[in-house]
Write an enzyme that holds these catalytic residues in place. Structure first.
Site, PDB file in Angstrom:
ATOM      1  N   GLU A 104       0.811  -1.197   0.000  1.00 35.39           N
ATOM      2  CA  GLU A 104       0.000   0.000   0.000  1.00 35.39           C
ATOM      3  C   GLU A 104       0.855   1.262   0.000  1.00 35.39           C
ATOM      4  OE1 GLU A 104      -2.495   0.851   3.252  1.00 35.39           O
ATOM      5  OE2 GLU A 104      -3.747   2.038   1.908  1.00 35.39           O
ATOM      6  N   ASP A 105       1.978   1.213   0.699  1.00 34.46           N
ATOM      7  CA  ASP A 105       2.765   2.428   0.916  1.00 34.46           C
ATOM      8  C   ASP A 105       3.916   2.631  -0.064  1.00 34.46           C
ATOM      9  OD1 ASP A 105       1.137   2.887   3.002  1.00 34.46           O
ATOM     10  OD2 ASP A 105       2.545   2.325   4.576  1.00 34.46           O
TER      11      ASP A 105
END
Ligand code: MN
Length: 757
Positions: A104-105
């Site tokens: 996600e990051d």
């Protein structure tokens, strides 16, 4: 020592003040602790994989810090430790927990994960990433339901996704102190709305209680602190009592040759708060602040016998309450919980709850599903696959394209918390249903076709109607007929999600068949007018007859709810129908807060009441009736403008988690011109003149405007409700104090909601 919210924040400051070297040391220390916890479960080659996952995660998050200031990598490390130490999961889960925020990051993709760690890990991380923002505040209700469905899909596919997600949430809740207030409220509401119920359903009692306690701590800090302090202050007395209670039992258990542990354990702060709220008692009056636990080191084959032996011995010392015996040893709960619970009369006439279980049962109670699986390798047990059955059922419903997601989620949430009953088929197979389930629920549980054709049932050989409520131990035989069809009224006497969704599906199908006739009639009429039934015309008719869909129009025609003579008022242009012009149609009323709706309301907006009340119109929510001084938030409704709710309103969790984007921060300003209706419930001893004294206080000494008062008395006690206009919380509290000081008054409390039954 008093508990305070500052303690936790101080911890973060300590971390924040570390220099780079010290930070590195801290990270390594956490990593080693993780490995230590895994020790017995590590096989050859595992260590290298975990190391690799740790390195990838550390590198991916190297420039990131959490809100508290600590290096980000401490979060995945902490989540991994929870996964190992508190949920008992193994190496694969640890790798996933370490990597749970990576995709996600950062730039790294699922393919990278797959290459590095294989497809199982990649799948779990995929699941975790998909549900990362599942209760996204910017989503509409249907989106929310869709997201919730995603969580459940992930759960049904591999329960580890949810277990890791719960660990993630638990760590975020434990470190919530450094978040902004509105974020705290939102995260807490998601926690109570979705995560705590899921933890409960998966049998993770420890985690469920901690999540609920933490949510209470941040949503209602005063309440939390006062109960926590109450527990601390009464600890000495409680310990003394517990020791007195335990002493004879301990001696006897030793005499009987048991290896065991026995101790008293305080109930969770949240459960104590629930008692105070629902039973209208004070902290001092909550009698079961703790439960006694006896944990036996028992052989697998002798577990049941041993638990009952201990039960019987205890009743030689203390008288048991016959209504409060719960046998989850013979038939475990659906989430895997096994234990024998009883409540006995202890010294000094106090009821005490005693829980008897074995070490194996205790591990399941604390670590839930994972421990359940771990023990699965032993001898097969009749009820052990109940969780598997539940997951299977979940998959079945979710994969059915006809399931209405929104409805299902509502019903499913109910399923999460209800108690269970155990009923039997004529052949003696056991089915688990929620308490309150009817014969019709049972029929749908067996098979949806059987449910649809059900005309009644025989319960214990006696004929009963569809709506008959079942009890544990009932033997049920469904009676069906090929001519039977589900009706609208069926929805009022089923309670299971499965039955509800199937009935709705059948009703829709029936409607569709009827609508076909209506459509034919319409096509014929339009044919006479020389226009086809195309999407444009269908839409015009829908608007004209004020129906939700074309199907509704056809259906209404078929059952005669629409008069087709009205078609004459339409004119025809080419192949298009043109609706008649209506005269004096009232314009849609604009809600006063529509302006607010157009602007995207960000959490940062501040509405100040009182001083600027002429600028922004608002209404006070009926459900919790806030008054100035209460901790509140504003909710932008679709039709009624801005509504103000108390932060502890029973509806708050649902609103905050479903409609985060419609929440505006609000606080009160001083203003003595507006007064607010509020309610007090009082109880006391019924002596002559007490009502007079109460009304005197309100109207004379305080100069308040009383709207209504009602008092019932029975057996020398009275209970009354007073509705009164006050300016703010200060004034309200003053009134309560005044009332409480009257002779004969026993309790004075604010009425939480008006629609309480
Ligand atoms: Mn996370």
């Amino acid at each position: 020592m008093r508990v305070s919210l500052q303690d936790e924040r101080r911890n973060f400051m300590d971390v924040y003040n570390l220099n780079e070297e010290e930070e590195k040391k801290l990270i390594l220390r956490e990593y080693r602790a993780l490995l230590r916890g895994l020790k017995t479960r590590i096989k050859k080659g595992d260590k290298a994989l975990i190391r690799r996952a740790f390195e990838i995660s550390a590198d991916a998050h190297k420039d990131m810090r959490r809100k508290s200031g600590e290096p980000y990598i401490l979060h995945p490390l902490a989540v991994s430790r929870i996964v190992v130490e508190e949920i008992s999961l193994g190496v694969t889960s640890v790798i996933c927990a370490l990597l749970h925020d990576v995709v996600e990051d950062t730039e790294l993709t699922l393919e990278d994960m797959q290459q590095e760690f294989g497809s199982t890990v990649a799948k779990i991380i995929d699941g975790l990433t998909k549900i990362a923002n599942v209760v996204d505040g910017n989503a509409e209700t249907s989106m929310q339901a869709e997201n919730f469905r995603k969580i459940l899909m992930a759960l049904a596919e591999d329960p580890r996704v949810i277990l890791i997600k719960l660990a993630d949430r638990l760590h975020n809740m434990r470190t919530l102190g450094s978040m902004a207030r509105d974020k705290q409220l939102k995260i807490c509401s998601e926690t109570t709305y979705i995560y705590a119920p899921l933890a409960h359903r998966l049998g993770l009692y420890e985690i469920k209680s901690e999540l609920e306690d933490l949510a209470l701590k941040y949503t209602q800090p005063e309440t939390y602190i006062s109960i926590a302090n109450g527990l601390k202050e009464t600890k000495r007395e409680r310990t003394r009592y517990i020791n007195e209670f335990i002493r004879p039992i301990k001696e006897e258990l030793t005499k009987m040759g048991f290896k065991f542990e026995i101790y008293g354990r305080p109930k969770s702060i949240n459960s104590i708060w629930n008692k105070i709220k629902t039973k209208h008692v004070t902290f001092e009056e909550v009698y079961d602040l703790f439960a006694i636990r006896i944990i036996l080191d028992s052989e697998y084959e002798k577990e049941k016998e041993d638990c009952w032996k201990v039960y019987s011995m205890i009743t030689n010392f203390y008288r048991p309450s016959p209504e409060r015996l719960r046998d989850w040893v013979s038939v475990p709960k659906g989430n895997g919980y096994e234990a024998l619970h009883t409540t006995v009369m202890g010294p000094g006439g106090r009821w005490v709850e005693v829980q008897i279980k074995t070490e194996r049962m205790n591990a399941i109670a604390e670590k839930g599903l994972a421990a359940h699986w771990k023990y699965k390798e032993g001898a097969p047990r009749p009820h052990e696959n109940k969780l598997d059955a539940w997951l299977h059922h979940l998959r079945e419903v979710l994969n059915n394209p006809d399931t209405d997601t929104l409805d299902f989620m509502q019903d499913f949430k109910l399923d999460l918390f209800t108690e269970e009953i155990y009923v039997y088929t004529p052949k003696g197979d056991m089915r688990v249903l929620p308490k309150g389930a009817t014969a019709l629920d049972f029929a749908f549980d067996i098979h949806s076709e059987l449910g649809a054709r059900c005309i009644g049932a025989k319960v214990n050989y006696k004929l009963v109607p569809l709506s008959h409520q079942l009890k544990s131990g009932d033997q049920v035989e469904v009676i069906s007929s090929g001519k039977q069809k589900p009706g609208e009224d069926w929805l009022s006497f089923v309670i299971t999600a499965k039955a509800k969704s199937r009935i709705k599906y059948y009703l829709k199908e029936q409607k569709r068949t009827v609508a076909e006739d209506g459509k034919e009639v319409l096509e014929r009429k339009l044919g006479h007018m020389g226009v086809p039934l195309n999407p444009h015309n269908a839409n015009e008719l829908m608007l004209h007859f004020k129906k939700q869909s074309a199907l509704d129009v056809y259906y209404a025609i078929a059952v005669g709810n629409i008069d087709l003579k009205e078609l004459k008022e339409f004119t025809v242009h080419g192949d298009k129908l043109v609706p008649p012009v209506k005269q004096n149609e009232p314009k849609q009323q604009e809600a006063p807060a529509d302006e607010l709706l157009k602007k995207p309301a960000k959490g940062a907006e501040l509405v100040i009441f009182g001083e600027s009340s002429d600028k922004i119109l608002y209404k006070l929510a009926q459900c919790c009736q806030p008054i100035p001084g209460d901790d509140v938030f504003g909710f932008i409704t679709a039709g009624e403008g801005l509504k103000i709710h108390r932060s502890d309103c029973p509806n708050a969790a649902r609103l905050l988690s479903h409609y985060g984007h419609r929440i505006v921060k609000t606080k009160w300003a001083k203003n003595k011109e507006i007064s607010f209706l509020s309610g007090v419930r009082i109880t006391g001893l019924d002596d002559v003149g007490v009502i007079k004294k109460i009304t005197n206080i309100i109207s004379d000494s305080l100069n308040m405007n009383m709207r209504s008062i009602s008092i019932d008395s029975h057996d020398g006690l009275f209970e009354g409700t007073i509705m009164v206009f006050v300016h703010d919380k200060e004034e309200f509290d003053h009134l309560c104090n005044q009332l409480a000081s009257l002779e004969g008054i026993i309790t004075v409390e604010r009425i939480e909601t008006t629609d309480q039954k």
